[in-house]
Structures are given as C-alpha cells and as structure tokens.
Enzyme design. Structure first.
Site, short mmCIF file in Angstrom:
data_model
loop_
_atom_site.label_atom_id
_atom_site.label_comp_id
_atom_site.label_asym_id
_atom_site.label_seq_id
_atom_site.Cartn_x
_atom_site.Cartn_y
_atom_site.Cartn_z
N ASP A 318 -11.47 12.79 -2.38
CA ASP A 318 -10.49 11.99 -3.09
C ASP A 318 -10.74 10.55 -2.71
O ASP A 318 -10.86 10.24 -1.54
CB ASP A 318 -9.07 12.36 -2.63
CG ASP A 318 -8.63 13.66 -3.27
OD1 ASP A 318 -9.48 14.30 -3.92
OD2 ASP A 318 -7.47 14.03 -3.12
N ASP A 355 9.08 -2.72 -7.68
CA ASP A 355 7.98 -1.74 -7.52
C ASP A 355 7.75 -1.49 -6.03
O ASP A 355 7.33 -2.37 -5.31
CB ASP A 355 6.72 -2.32 -8.18
CG ASP A 355 5.55 -1.35 -8.11
OD1 ASP A 355 5.68 -0.31 -7.40
OD2 ASP A 355 4.53 -1.62 -8.76
N GLU A 359 0.80 -1.34 -4.11
CA GLU A 359 0.26 -2.32 -5.04
C GLU A 359 1.33 -3.36 -5.38
O GLU A 359 1.08 -4.56 -5.36
CB GLU A 359 -0.20 -1.66 -6.34
CG GLU A 359 -1.51 -0.93 -6.24
CD GLU A 359 -1.32 0.55 -5.96
OE1 GLU A 359 -0.18 0.93 -5.57
OE2 GLU A 359 -2.28 1.32 -6.11
N PHE A 388 8.18 3.08 -13.34
CA PHE A 388 6.83 3.45 -13.77
C PHE A 388 6.91 4.74 -14.57
O PHE A 388 7.57 5.70 -14.19
CB PHE A 388 5.91 3.66 -12.56
CG PHE A 388 4.53 4.10 -12.95
CD1 PHE A 388 3.59 3.16 -13.36
CD2 PHE A 388 4.18 5.44 -12.92
CE1 PHE A 388 2.33 3.55 -13.73
CE2 PHE A 388 2.91 5.83 -13.31
CZ PHE A 388 1.99 4.88 -13.70
N SER A 389 6.29 4.70 -15.73
CA SER A 389 6.28 5.91 -16.54
C SER A 389 4.84 6.40 -16.69
O SER A 389 3.95 5.61 -16.96
CB SER A 389 6.89 5.60 -17.91
OG SER A 389 6.07 6.10 -18.93
N LYS A 409 19.93 -15.40 2.97
CA LYS A 409 18.82 -15.63 3.89
C LYS A 409 18.21 -14.29 4.29
O LYS A 409 18.88 -13.26 4.32
CB LYS A 409 19.33 -16.36 5.14
CG LYS A 409 19.50 -17.84 4.88
CD LYS A 409 19.98 -18.51 6.14
CE LYS A 409 20.35 -19.96 5.80
NZ LYS A 409 21.27 -20.50 6.79
N ASP A 559 -3.22 17.82 -1.00
CA ASP A 559 -1.93 17.80 -0.33
C ASP A 559 -0.79 18.26 -1.23
O ASP A 559 0.19 18.81 -0.77
CB ASP A 559 -1.63 16.42 0.27
CG ASP A 559 -1.76 15.33 -0.78
OD1 ASP A 559 -1.97 15.65 -1.97
OD2 ASP A 559 -1.65 14.14 -0.41
N ASP A 563 -2.50 20.76 -6.04
CA ASP A 563 -3.82 20.99 -5.45
C ASP A 563 -4.01 22.43 -4.99
O ASP A 563 -5.13 22.85 -4.71
CB ASP A 563 -4.01 20.09 -4.22
CG ASP A 563 -4.13 18.63 -4.60
OD1 ASP A 563 -4.46 18.37 -5.77
OD2 ASP A 563 -3.89 17.78 -3.74
#
Lengths: 719, 156, 555
Positions: A318, A355, A359, A388-389, A409, A559, A563
C-alpha cells in the site's frame, strides 16, 4: 553498475523490543537436564539414538567383559570418556532447545506482561435493563459486552460497539500516542482507556487471544512442525537410516572379515555420522525465527506463515503507510489564469477549515506560513460545511456574510474545535446575506460537475501529477481558481528495503488510490516498476487472485474490513493491529505496531529462517567427510595396516575417536548463536546468495572439521 | 462374468504384447539380420574363415593354436599365466613376435632379419596408426608360408 | 596414465556421443510425443494393427500406478516366456549343439537379469545356450528391457513437465520406442558389425582342421544382432562368456570403439530428450554437466592408476588403455559388457567402476540414468536450495516433505540391496562355493563380492565371477537384488513424478537449476552422498587393494 545494497541488519533496523534478559539461567540449565529423559527426546529421534548409544557405551565401561569380543576390558577408561562425550552431545542439544524456548518465552512475555488478570465491567442485559457486573478478565467469554471507562484496562481483545474513546496501546505497541477508537475498531487486551467511555464486545475466549496464540507457538512441544521442518526431518531420517545400515554392515563385516573393530569406536563413528548438528539445532532454529518476529512486534499465527513469507515473490505494498508516511502535505498554491496566489491560498484555507484530514491541516499550515489567512475567517461560523463525499470527491464550505464574530485568542486548532456549525446555530445566529461557495477536491471531479475551468488547467494538473505530486483544485463559486500541490512524503528507509527485496528477486507492486501519473512518479522514485493505481480497497482481492493465478506467492497488508478477503486469499497476510477484527482474523500475521512497511521485514525474516535451516543442514552433512577420514582409516588399520595411508590427519585410534566426537559435540553449542540469530546475509540475487552459502556452509562444512578435529587432537596430546 | 471380462481386458495387452515382442525381437530381427548378412557379407557372417590350400584352416579372429617351433605361437599356448581374457586371442604383441624370431630362424633357417621385416610388415596398432603394436599370429604364419614355401613343405 | 593421443581418443568418442545424442534427441522426442516422423507411412498402419491385436486402446492415458503396473506386468510376462524357453531349450529348435535346458535357478537368474537390463551372466553363452535361446530369450529381453527403461523415463518426464495431466500410455510408448528407435538403430548397427567381422549365422558351429592339423571349433552364431542391442540398449550381456573380449563379439579396435560409442549413444540422447520433452531445453544442463563431469572424474580416477600391459586378462588388440576406458564407460552407463577380464583392471579403475554403478547416472542406464539424476537433483535442490531463503522448487514445483520422503526411500534401496547380501554371502559361507575364492586376499575377495551385488543392484551386469557364481545362493540372491534394484526405485520415482501432476508451479524459481553453478553443486552433492554411503566399503575393497600395492585382482 548495481547499487550497493546494505546488509540485512541495516535493512531491518534495530529490533524494536528492548534487549531481553539473557536466556542462560539456572532455570534453563535445569530444564535442559530434565529434557535429557528419553521420553522427552522422543520428538528428536536423532538425539534419542545418540542417548541410546550412550547407554551402550556406559554399559561397556561398567561391564566390559560382557561385550567381548567387541570390547577390550583394558579400555574401560576410554569407554567412560566416550560415554561422557556422548551424553554431553545430547545435553548440548537439549540446552539449545531450552535456550531457544526461554529466549522466545522472554520475548513473548515482555509482550504479554499486560495480559495478567484485570478487573472487568461486564454489561449484562436483562430485558430492557442494563446492568454492570464486576468480574475478572479470565472469566469473560467471547461475545460478552464490557464497559470501558477512562482509566480502565481493556480486559481482553475486543471490538468497539458504541462510543468513541482514546486508548493508550503503548504497553503493547510501544507507540506512546493514544489512538482514537470508534465503533468497529478493535481493542487489544492490556491497552488502557485514556479518555471517554465506550462499550465493547469481547472478541475471543480466554486463551485465544493473539498473545495466547503466540505463546503457544513458542512452547516447542505444542508447536506443530512446519512443512519445511517436516521435509528436513525426512532427510534426517533417511540419512540416519543410511548410516544405521552402514554401521550394522561394518559390524557384520567385522565378524566375517575379521576386522576386529571395537564396538565403542563403531558407535563413535555412528554418532559422528548421524546428522546430530542439525538434529540438535532444528527446533531452536524454528523457535528463534519466531522470536525474531516478536522482537519486531509481529505476531505470526503459525510457523508455517513465517516460512511462506520467505517464499513470497510478490509483495503488494500500500503506498500510504508503506512507501509514504501517509500524510500528503500542501507545499504550493498555484493560481490559474489571472488569479493571484493569495486568492487561491485564502480560498484553500477557507475550504480546508473544517477538513480534519492531514491534507486539510497541511493546507491551513501552509496558509499561515504564507500569510494567507483570509479576512472572511469570522464568516466561517456562519458557514455551511460540505463534508467530503466519495461521489464528488470534494469538500468545502458555503460562507454567509453579514454575521461576524471575533476570533478568540488561541491556536487555530482550538478555534476549529470550538465552533461547529451546530454550535453556531445553537447560539441563535442566523445565516443571511451574501453567500460564497468554496470547494476543493480532485480536479477531474470539478470538470465532471461542470465547473468553469480556465485554459491550461488540465495541463497543469497533469504536470503536477507527473511530478509525483497530487493536484488539488480549488474552486470559488463554480469556477476553478487555482491548484494546491500536495506532496507525498517518502518514508525514510523504504527505498533501501525495496532495493533489498528487489535484489532478492521479489517483485514489489505498489497499490494506491492515486491517479496513474502520480502513482508512477512515486513508484519510480522508490524504485518500483509496477503499480496499480486508482484502487479501491475491495479491488485488492482481485489483485491478489490475479497474481496468484500467474503462480506467484503473494504477501500483502491490510487493516480494514474491506481488506479481509484479500488478506485471507493472500499467501502472507499481515494485518495492522489497529485494523478491524475481521482483518486480523483473516490475516496470518498481525503487526502490533501497525506499521505497513513491516511486510518487507517479515519477508526478509522468513527468508533468513529458511536460509539458516538450509545452512546448518548442509554444514551438518558436509562435516561427515572429515569424520570419516578421521576415524575409518585408523579403525580399519588394526586389521589392514595398508590403510594408514588414508589417515591424512595422522591420528591414533583413540584420539581420533575422541577428537571427532568432541568436535561433533562442541559444534552444537558453537552454532547455537547462529541458530538463534539466523545467518546474516546481504540481500542480493538468489544465485549469489546460493553460491555464497554453498561455499560457506557446504564447502566450509567439509573443510572446517578437518581443521577442528586436528586441533582438538593436538590439544588432547598436550593434556 | 463381468469381472472375468475386465480382467481379460487388463491382462490381454500384457500377454499379447509379450508374445508379439518376442516374435519381433527374438525371431524376426535376428533372422532378418542373418539373411541380409549371409547375402551381403558371407565371409564375415560365417566367422571370417581363412583358407590355406583350398580348405578352411580357422578364423582370422581366433587363435589357431600353433605349437610347432617353425611358427609364431599365440599367447594362449606359450604360457598359461599370460592367457588372454577370451582364451582365443589371435594376436600377440610386437615384442612377443620379435622374441620368437631366433627360434623360428633356428628351426627353418630363414635369416632373422627377413623374419624381422616380415613381422614389421604385418604390424597392427590398437589405435590404427599409433598405440600398442601387435600382430595377428595366423596372418603372420600364413604370410610366412607364402614367402618361404620351401621352408614349409606340405603347408602350401 | 594415458598419453595425449589416448586422451584425444577419449575426448573424440565422448564428443561424438554428445553431438549425435543432441542430434538424435529431437527425433526421440517425436517418437515419445507421437509427433510425425519419417517412418510414419511404414509404421503407422502396423502400429494400429498391433494395438487392435493386443487389445490396447492407444488413446487411454495412465496415472503413475497404472503405468508402473503395466510395465511391471509386461516385464514379468516376458520373463515367463524367456524362462520357459531357457528351461526347455533342449526340445526347442535351432539347437545344433544340442545344449540341454538350464537349471531353473540359473534360468530364473538369467531372465530376471535380462528383463531388467542388468545382464549379469552366471553362464558362458557359447557353452550353455542354443541359437534359439540366444535369440528368443536373450536378444528378446535385451530389446524389451531397454524399451521399458526409455518408457518409464518418458512417463517420469511427463509427470514433471509443468502443466501436464497424465503420464502417457505405456503400451503406446513401448510399441513406438521399440519400432521407431531401437529396432531401426539395431538393424543398422548389426549390419555394420557384420561388415566389420562379427559373425551372424544360425548354421551351427564350424569345425576346421587348423594349419597344424588340429581340430578347432569356431563358435559362430547370431552374434552381430545380439551385440547391436546389447550395446545400444546398455544391456551388456554377451553372446560369449568372455563378452566383448571374445574376438567374435569384438574382433578389432574399430568394433571396440563402435561399441563404446553405442553404449554412450542412447543414455546421452535421453539427457537431451529430457530438456526437449519438459519444454525447457536449458534444464538438460544440470543433467548433462552433472553426468559428464562425474564421468570425467571417474575417468581421471581410472587413468590415474596403472594402465595394465598386455598380459593376463587383457586382449592384445585392445591393450590396457581400451580395456580401462571400456570398464569406465560400461559401468558409467551401467551396460556391464567387458572387453577384458575385470581382474586385470587396476584397483583405481575398479574404484571408478564402482562409482559408475553406485551413482547410476553418469549418464547411467537407458532411461533410468535420467531418472536417478532427477532424484539427485530433487534432493540437492531441497538441501542447498533452502539456503536461498525460499522453499526450494524444481521445474517450478515446490519440493514438499512427501517428495523428500520418496527420494530418501529410493536412495535407501541401494545400500540395503548391496550391503545386506554382501554380508550374507560371507555369513552363510556362500562365497566358499566359488572356486579359488578362499585363497584370494581379503581385499580382492571383498571387492569381487561387493562388485557382484553393486553390479546387480545397479542393473549393470558385469562381474568378476561369471559362470563361477552359478550357485543357488548367488543365483537367487542376485536375482532378488536385481529385481529390487530395478523396480523399487522406478516405482518410487514414478510416484514422485505422479505427485507432480497438477501441482502448482511457481512463476519464477528462486534457485535456477539450469545453470553451470547449480550443476557443479549437484556434482558435489552426488559425490558427497555416494562417498558418505559407500566409503567404508570402498576402503575395504578397491582402495585397500590399491594401498596394498596390487595392480590387479588376480590375487
């Protein structure tokens, strides 16, 4: 010119576990003596034969007259000496067993110390009532529900049902940062809940956890022999049978041809010829192979799995986690057609605010560094968040201007956590006024959704991708205004490991969800020729099957629940400990540290195990030539003095026998370190490894005993 | 009944093929070779028989058993200890032949040098042009008779 | 030591065997795979009729058990026919000498020996067998045993061939190998032998008056046809007791060289057949390099000893060089013919002969030589292949515990079959029945007894005793050893090949078996295995004889 490949130790790096306590203790010594009983030697027939010959020679020493004409009563002292060496030979073998087992147990228990009895809160449901019953971990059964609160120790391997909590697995994995566990995630028995509360379902019965499986694997008596061990045992049986026939024949000829061979000399020759070295060390080699995996915190569910790892010729890697550290970092904002870098930067900043992915955070960080913190920041409280779609592969925000607030602050992080959309509406704020929509995501999805894209957009996207980076498009109000370059960070050391496996003829195949251009660039950067791009987790299964249908032996990591089929189908499936229960169930090895790059270590360690076995076998068999030349000519010379010409070592009968026997015995402890550590090798082509090992252990195995026996003979002469 | 039939099915090829192969390999083949050889190579096929005075006196390849002092002797007669593997070795080494020259010269009066030349003229070698030199005793004695008919009355 | 020209002759003969072997191999492959050949127009109709006549369906394919038992049953049936002929030769035709039937223990020994390609002879043919027996018992079995050897090898190769699904059809293989390979070659060779001076007649022994007037019987008979198949088929059983030392069987250096060449021809061809048939020509390499390197080692050992001079047991026309050379070759391909008395060969030459028989793959007998070499490859690949860090494969198939078990059992056959009867021969005092044995030095006597059983187990057939061993003990003991030495390894190796069918083959073998590196490791490991197994006995036999300073075995 081929690149220099570092040695195995460099490639693998240091073992992760602290140096274990020495296995050589009084307890081990006592254990090795207990193992001398013929009953416990039943599992090791070669050594059992040696022990039987000890009894015969001991009887010769005690009652020499009973053995005439095969013994001379004047040689009692010599018989006693031979008997002692024979017994010591067997003891060296049991000692190596005890040592290897103790070493493996030490390693295992340093992993297992957590799994002591711990209190547990069992959830009992009666009708609608939920009750908490306090009990002990050992009394829990598979399927029981347990309540886990802050500070509790997870009593058994379990799967989270409800609630999200942070769990400290440092005792098990050595990773000091707490891990977030959500429903579906698995918990390792012995880890500690660091925050929050959750309910989990016990996944195993007592004595069935991975750690239990592992400990069982190191108890040699219960450890099933692996296919290769069985095959080597066949060779040893065959050779032992051959030598038994030979010795019986010499005994027969001794009578019929009048060779007047002493029985003790014949027995000594027999024991020297028997494959005692490999016979003694075979169990230890297997155990140490398992130990070496433990030291790297990989649990194999069977010894067979380790062997298969050595057989692997295709590794599916991977990209994320194996080749790259897993987080892509934003490194550049690129404006398109008339826009400024600042515009793009600010838009990216806004769209990434909610997000939570690495990233996303890296975009915020880059924005800060470049000073592109947008004015509209306060408007974020009034925004609508597009999560996120997977369909559009985008995320973003819709901002409503007209309401404002002052940033408190503190760090950006804290702000982000505090002000959610829900919070805002709960505070009675209303969304009104001007609106702007900022979206970021995969460039092609924008085109598909009909966003306006300026000239040169596609070329720029391809350019970034072909440089191995990931382009992320930023759009404001349905118009693409720029791109963010996300850079993959290569994992240190990966290149070397890939070089190592490639040099051994193993084919690494990179699997990634990236688009082909990006994939190709990263693959070539780490020296991989083959990759499969735009892979969804469920595709892995078909990739495994495809490789297997071309007769490859495939190792892979996984994981997620997705999988599991692939892990089960692969010849070697390494599951991450952080993975789902299903994945761990399907895999035949589990990495406690959840480090996907370990798959390479596992393969190299498997190879090392097989190599060690082959090397000691070859060495053991080759040794016989010298022993023949040490004993045979002097043995026959009694009847046929002409054969003295073959006594190239120039020995006397009794010292020849003693020297050869002593060499035969001491070679066992001398090879224990090799058996436990494994042969060291430099990853290189199989043929050069083959020639090197044949030279060292095969040819060396012929030469070394000539020298060793002569040296022992000289030493005996001095004494 | 059916088991009998199936057993026959199993054993029939075995029995039939063994008989057939015996007929082909044991009879047809050697008889074919015999026929062709008798037609094409009658001399060799019948044992390379050597003629003297119109009658067969032996085979070129079999020791003729010379014992008279006027002839070269084969190795099988002179000394049993040096007997060949076959017991009918038709040849003697060159040195063996040369060592017999004084005896023959004595018995026949043929000069030793002439005998010497005769032996060398009938030399063979184990490697055709080189190797160990030897002579065929029958060939040599027949040459002797042909060269010195007066010394061998009643033989020519 | 030999001189340069003799060395050149050795090299030339080996080279011509290698060259013609490689040229003949594609044809043999076509014969074995049913591909078209030039003889089709002539033989196809015959073949079809044969299958109909014997009631065998040529389209049926067999598993290893079927194949093995078909071969075994056919061989046993052939033994039965030959046995009846030998025992009853007194009443059978073509017996101009009026020889009586053989004793049944000698007949049993003879048929077992010849049906298994061994050709141990406890009789002198010229004084025992009628023309009819020489043809219908001896030559017949020489053809069928050689054919059977090629067939079982073909079956084994089919099992090992990646992707294959069966072992072939024994009857088809048998008919095709016999009619398309051995018969045409033998017809050709027999006629050349006649032309070179080997007799071929059924007209009876010829009585002549010698030059000096004595009566002499010329022992002519159907010799050439027998010599052709005995050498081409690596049988080795001669027409005469003295075998190819007898001038009518081997009249001159030309026939001698031709016979050495013919012994080597098919065993060498079959090495090339292996690679072609398996579909990987390069896989011929380890077998080729392995067998010829071992042959070279044998040769060096033999020629290191003293080359016998023409004297007892050596034919003048061959000399010591050709006699020693022949002895090495005849044991290396387990033919067992001789052109000198074994007793005349120097001890190192006999040591080399032992190595040929104990290894059985240098290049070994018809078909079985390749089979033994595969056995050695499997065991070598397993032990040394592990050192590459991967479960070893051969032809892509992983070597598993059962394979290793089978190979080890096959390997055990030899020491048991040689050593147990050797000791029994001494223990039962059976050796004392051999004339003159008790007066031999121990080393010489032991060499001779060990050789008898090594030669039997290896299906070689040469021996020191000859007709002197025509005693019930030696007849039964060697027959049993021969039978076990032939069929047990064949059964085991076919079982091994059978288990390869349908086995998963890896795409790329970790340890390449088709290179020089592996080939030389293979040579080392074969030497190691053979030395480990037989060194003590070779030390008491030929090595002791050598160190006692003897130059031959006349005692």
């Amino acid at each position: 010119m081929a690149r220099r490949v570092p040695g195995l130790d460099r490639v693998l790096g240091k073992a992760r576990l602290a140096r274990r306590p020495s296995a050589l203790t009084t307890k081990t010594l006592a254990d090795s003596v207990v193992r001398l009983s013929p009953v416990s030697l039943l599992a090791n027939p070669v050594m059992l034969i040696v022990e039987l010959t000890f009894f015969i020679v001991a009887a010769m020493a005690a009652y020499p007259y009973a053995f005439v004409p095969f013994a001379s009563p004047g040689e009692r002292r010599f018989y006693a000496e031979v008997a002692v060496i024979l017994l010591v030979t067997v003891w060296f073998s049991t000692l190596s067993d005890s040592l290897a087992e103790q070493q493996a147990k030490n390693t295992a228990s340093s992993l297992k110390q957590l799994e002591t009895e711990v209190p547990a809160k069992k959830v009992v449901t009666e009708g609608w009532e939920r009750q908490i019953v306090r009990t002990e971990s050992t009394k829990l059964q598979k399927g029981d529900l347990v309540l886990l609160e802050k500070g509790d120790v997870v009593p058994m391997d379990a799967e989270v049902l409800e609630g999200i909590a942070m769990v400290d697995e440092s005792l098990v994995t050595g990773e000091s940062v707490a891990v977030r566990k959500a429903p579906g995630d698995s918990l390792i028995g012995g880890s500690k809940v660091a925050s929050d509360t959750m309910t989990a379902r016990v996944a195993v019965n007592p004595g069935e956890s991975y750690l239990d499986q592992m400990v069982r694997l190191v108890e040699s008596s219960k450890r099933p022999k692996t296919p290769n061990e069985v095959a080597i045992t066949m060779v040893l049986f065959g050779l032992s049978a051959v030598f038994t026939i030979i010795i019986a024949s010499i005994l027969g000829l001794s009578v019929t041809l009048g060779l007047s061979v002493d029985l003790s000399v014949l027995i000594a020759l027999y024991v020297c010829l028997l494959p005692t070295t490999i016979g003694a060390l075979l169990p230890a080699i297997g155990l140490s192979g398992i130990s070496r995996l433990y030291e790297r915190k990989v649990i194999a569910k069977s010894g067979r799995a380790i062997e298969t790892a050595g057989d692997t010729d295709v590794i599916l890697l991977d990209k994320t986690g194996t080749i790259t550290v897993g987080n892509r970092q934003a490194v550049e904002m690129i404006p398109l057609d008339g826009k400024t870098e600042k515009e793009v930067g600010e838009a990216a900043f806004l769209s990434s605010w909610f997000d939570d992915t690495p990233e996303g955070r890296s975009v915020i960080r880059l924005g800060y560094e470049k000073g592109y913190v947008p004015r509209e920041l306060n408007a974020l409280t009034m925004s609508e968040v597009y999560d996120f779609s997977a369909q559009t592969r985008t995320s973003g925000v819709k901002l409503h201007f007209g309401a404002s607030f002052v940033l408190p602050k503190g760090s950006v992080q804290r702000v982000r956590r505090k002000f959610y959309l829900e919070d805002a509406s709960e505070q009675g704020m209303h969304l009104s006024g001007e609106e702007t929509e900022i979206v970021k995501g995969a460039p092609d999805s924008f085109l598909k959704s009909g966003f306006k894209a300026p000239q040169g957009f596609r070329e720029l996207v391809d350019k970034i991708a072909s440089e191995g980076d990931t382009p992320m498009a930023v759009a404001r109000d349905h118009e693409v205004i720029g791109l963010v370059r996300l850079k993959d960070v290569l994992k240190p050391g990966t290149r070397e490991k890939i070089e190592a496996v490639r040099s051994m003829g193993i084919r690494p195949v990179m699997i990634t969800g990236d688009q082909p251009l990006t994939a190709k660039s990263i693959a070539s950067e780490v020296g991989i020729d083959e990759f499969v791009a735009q892979v969804r987790p469920e595709d892995k299964y078909s990739i495994v099957l495809k490789e297997q249908s071309q007769n490859h032996i495939v190792a892979m990591i996984g994981d997620g629940t997705n999988d599991a089929p692939a892990l089960a189908a692969a010849d070697v499936g390494l599951s991450m400990n952080s993975g789902t229960e299903a994945a761990k169930e399907a895999a035949n090895m589990v990495d406690l540290e959840s480090n996907p790059a370990k798959i390479i270590d596992v393969v190299l360690l498997g190879k090392q195990l097989l190599m060690t076995r082959g090397a000691v076998t070859a060495f053991s068999i080759s040794n016989d030539v010298a022993k023949y030349f040490a004993i045979l000519p002097v043995m026959f010379a009694t009847a046929f003095p002409a054969l003295r010409s073959l006594n190239i070592l120039g020995l006397d009968l009794q010292t020849a026998v003693l020297s050869a026997l002593i060499f035969n015995a001491v070679v066992i402890p001398m090879l224990i370190p090799l058996a436990m550590r494994g042969v060291t090798f430099k990853p290189s082509s199989t043929m050069s490894l083959f020639l090197r090992n044949v030279l060292i252990y095969g040819v060396g195995g012929v030469i070394v005993p000539f020298i060793g026996i002569k040296l022992i003979d000289l030493l005996l002469g001095v004494l | 009944m059916s088991s009998k039939a199936s057993r026959w099915k199993t054993y029939r090829p075995v029995i039939a093929l063994s008989i057939l192969s015996m007929l082909v390999c044991g009879l047809a083949y050697p008889l074919l070779i015999t026929g062709v050889s008798q037609a094409a190579f009658p001399y060799q096929a019948n044992g390379s028989q050597v003629q003297l005075g119109g009658r067969a006196v032996g085979s070129y390849y079999i020791d003729n058993g010379f014992t008279l002092p006027i002839f070269f002797h084969g190795r099988n007669e002179t000394n049993p200890f040096t007997a060949s593997a076959s017991g009918v070795d038709p040849d003697i080494t060159l040195s063996d032949a040369l060592s017999q020259i004084p005896r023959i010269s004595n018995a026949t009066g043929i000069p030793a040098s002439s005998l010497d030349a005769l032996v060398v003229a009938h030399e063979h070698w184990t490697l055709w042009i080189t190797g160990d030199p030897y002579v065929n005793v029958l060939e040599l004695n027949l040459a002797l008779i042909a060269a010195y008919p007066s010394s061998y009355p009643g033989y020519a | 030591m030999i001189d340069a020209i003799q060395a050149l002759v050795v090299v030339a003969i080996l080279a011509s065997a290698l060259i013609s072997g490689s040229l003949l191999a594609p044809y043999v492959v076509r014969v074995l795979t049913g591909a078209p050949t030039r003889l089709d127009r002539l033989l196809d109709p015959v073949e079809k009729r044969v299958y109909r006549l014997i009631g065998a369906d040529p389209t049926i394919t067999m598993g290893w058990k079927q194949y093995f038992f078909a071969a075994l049953l056919l061989n046993v049936a052939q033994m039965a026919i030959a046995f009846a002929i030998l025992v009853g030769q007194g009443v059978l035709p073509l017996n101009p000498q009026g020889f009586p039937g053989l004793s049944w223990d000698l007949a049993l020994n003879t048929v077992v020996s010849f049906a298994t390609n061994t050709n141990l002879q406890h009789y002198a043919g010229e004084a025992t067998l009628s023309y009819f027996s020489q043809m219908t018992a001896i030559q017949f079995l020489q053809f069928t045993s050689a054919t059977t050897g090629v067939c079982v090898m073909a079956a084994m190769i089919r099992g090992f061939k990646p992707g294959s699904v069966h072992m072939g059809n024994f009857y088809v293989d048998f008919v095709r190998v016999l009619t398309r390979l051995l018969l045409p070659l033998c017809i050709l060779a027999a006629l050349v032998f006649v032309a070179l001076g080997v007799p071929q007649t059924i007209g009876g022994y010829v009585t002549v008056k010698t030059v000096e007037g004595a009566t002499q019987t010329l022992l002519v008979g159907p010799v050439a046809s027998l010599v052709a198949i005995m050498q081409i088929g690596t049988n080795g059983g001669g027409y005469f007791g003295a075998n190819s030392a007898y001038p009518f069987q081997n009249p001159n250096p030309a026939t001698d060289v031709l016979q050495i060449y013919l012994m080597l021809l098919i065993p060498t061809t079959l090495i090339f057949v292996f690679g072609e048939m398996i579909g990987k020509k390069k896989e011929t390499r380890p077998i080729l390099i392995g067998s010829y390197a071992l042959l070279a080692i044998d040769m060096v050992i033999a020629f290191l000893g003293s080359i016998p001079v023409v004297g007892p047991g050596i034919e003048t026309r061959f000399g010591g060089f050709f006699s020693t050379f022949w002895t090495v070759i005849t044991t290396a391909v387990t033919t067992g013919s001789v052109n000198a008395s074994l007793s005349a060969i120097n001890p190192l030459g006999i040591l080399s002969a032992f190595m040929g028989m104990l290894i059985q793959a240098t290049p070994g007998g018809k078909g079985v030589g390749v089979m033994y070499m595969i056995m050695y490859i499997v065991i070598t690949v397993f032990v040394v292949g592990l050192m590459t860090g991967r479960t070893p494969e051969y032809l892509g198939a992983k070597i598993n515990a059962r394979d290793v078990k089978l190979v080890m059992v096959a390997f055990l056959v030899h020491p048991i079959a040689i050593l147990v009867p050797t000791i029994a021969a001494y223990a039962t005092k059976a050796v004392d029945a051999i004339p003159g044995f008790s007066s031999l030095p121990t080393s010489v006597g032991f060499t001779q007894v060990l050789y008898e059983f090594a030669s039997s187990a290896a299906n070689n057939g040469s021996d020191f005793f000859g007709a002197a061993a025509n005693t019930p003990f030696f007849n039964f003991a060697t027959a049993a050893v021969i039978f076990v030495g032939r069929y047990v390894p064949i059964a085991i190796l076919l079982a091994l090949a059978g288990s390869m069918i349908g086995r998963k083959r890896v795409a790329e073998q970790s340890l390449r078996t088709d290179g020089a590196a592996f080939s030389f490791v293979l040579v080392g490991s074969i030497l190691l295995l053979v030395v480990l197994t037989f060194l003590p006995f070779l030390m008491l036999g030929p090595l002791l004889t050598y160190f006692q300073g003897m130059v031959n075995f006349f005692g």
